[in-house]
Scaffold this motif. Structure first.
Motif, short mmCIF file in Angstrom:
data_model
loop_
_atom_site.label_atom_id
_atom_site.label_comp_id
_atom_site.label_asym_id
_atom_site.label_seq_id
_atom_site.Cartn_x
_atom_site.Cartn_y
_atom_site.Cartn_z
N ILE A 72 1.04 -1.25 -0.28
CA ILE A 72 0.08 0.20 0.61
C ILE A 72 1.36 1.35 0.27
O ILE A 72 0.69 1.81 -0.77
N ALA A 73 1.80 1.56 1.06
CA ALA A 73 2.32 2.62 1.13
C ALA A 73 3.50 2.72 -0.24
O ALA A 73 3.50 3.76 -0.79
N ALA A 74 3.85 1.19 -0.56
CA ALA A 74 4.18 1.65 -2.51
C ALA A 74 3.96 1.96 -3.54
O ALA A 74 3.89 2.60 -4.09
N TYR A 75 2.61 1.70 -3.65
CA TYR A 75 2.00 2.72 -4.25
C TYR A 75 1.74 3.69 -4.34
O TYR A 75 1.56 4.62 -4.72
N GLY A 76 1.30 4.49 -2.82
CA GLY A 76 0.92 5.70 -3.09
C GLY A 76 1.87 6.70 -2.95
O GLY A 76 1.55 7.43 -3.12
#
Length: 107
Positions: free
Chosen positions: A90-94
Motif C-alpha cells: 500500500i505504501a509503495a503504491y501510494g
C-alpha cells in the motif's frame, strides 16, 4: 470475467471484477455485467452489497462489479487495506501514485 485486484495475503473485506468489456469494433457486453451481478446476488452470504461501479470515462468502458463494504474514493490507504493488500505494498503504491489527483468516485 477477470479479477480486478490480486490478494496480497491479508483479509479482504471488499473485492471487484470487471465484466462487459468491449470487443474490437463492438459495443460493450453489459449483459455479461448483469449476469455477473445476478449470480453474485444469489449468494449474499459470500458476496454482500453487490453493486456496479459507474465508468468514469467513455460509456464503452467495461463495468466493474463490486461487493463488500463501500470504499472511499479519496483514500488509497483505506482502499488498499479493505482489498487485503499488505501495508508495504500500500505504501509503495501510494508513493508511486502520489502525484495523481483522485477526482472520481470509485463505487
Amino acid at each position: 470475467m477477470a479479477p480486478f485486484d490480486e490478494d496480497a495475503g491479508s483479509i479482504r473485506i471488499v473485492a471487484a471484477c470487471t465484466a462487459g468489456a468491449c470487443r474490437r469494433g463492438r459495443r460493450p457486453n453489459w449483459r455479461e455485467a448483469l449476469i455477473t451481478i445476478l449470480q453474485l446476488e444469489a449468494h449474499t452470504d459470500q458476496f454482500p452489497n453487490v453493486r456496479q461501479r459507474k465508468p468514469v470515462g467513455a460509456p464503452c468502458e467495461p463495468r466493474t462489479v463490486c461487493w463488500g463494504m463501500p470504499t472511499p474514493a479519496d483514500d488509497r490507504t483505506t482502499r488498499g487495506r479493505l482489498f487485503g493488500y499488505h501495508e508495504a505494498d500500500i505504501a509503495a503504491y501510494g508513493a508511486e501514485h502520489s502525484h495523481l489527483a483522485t477526482t472520481s468516485t470509485q463505487d
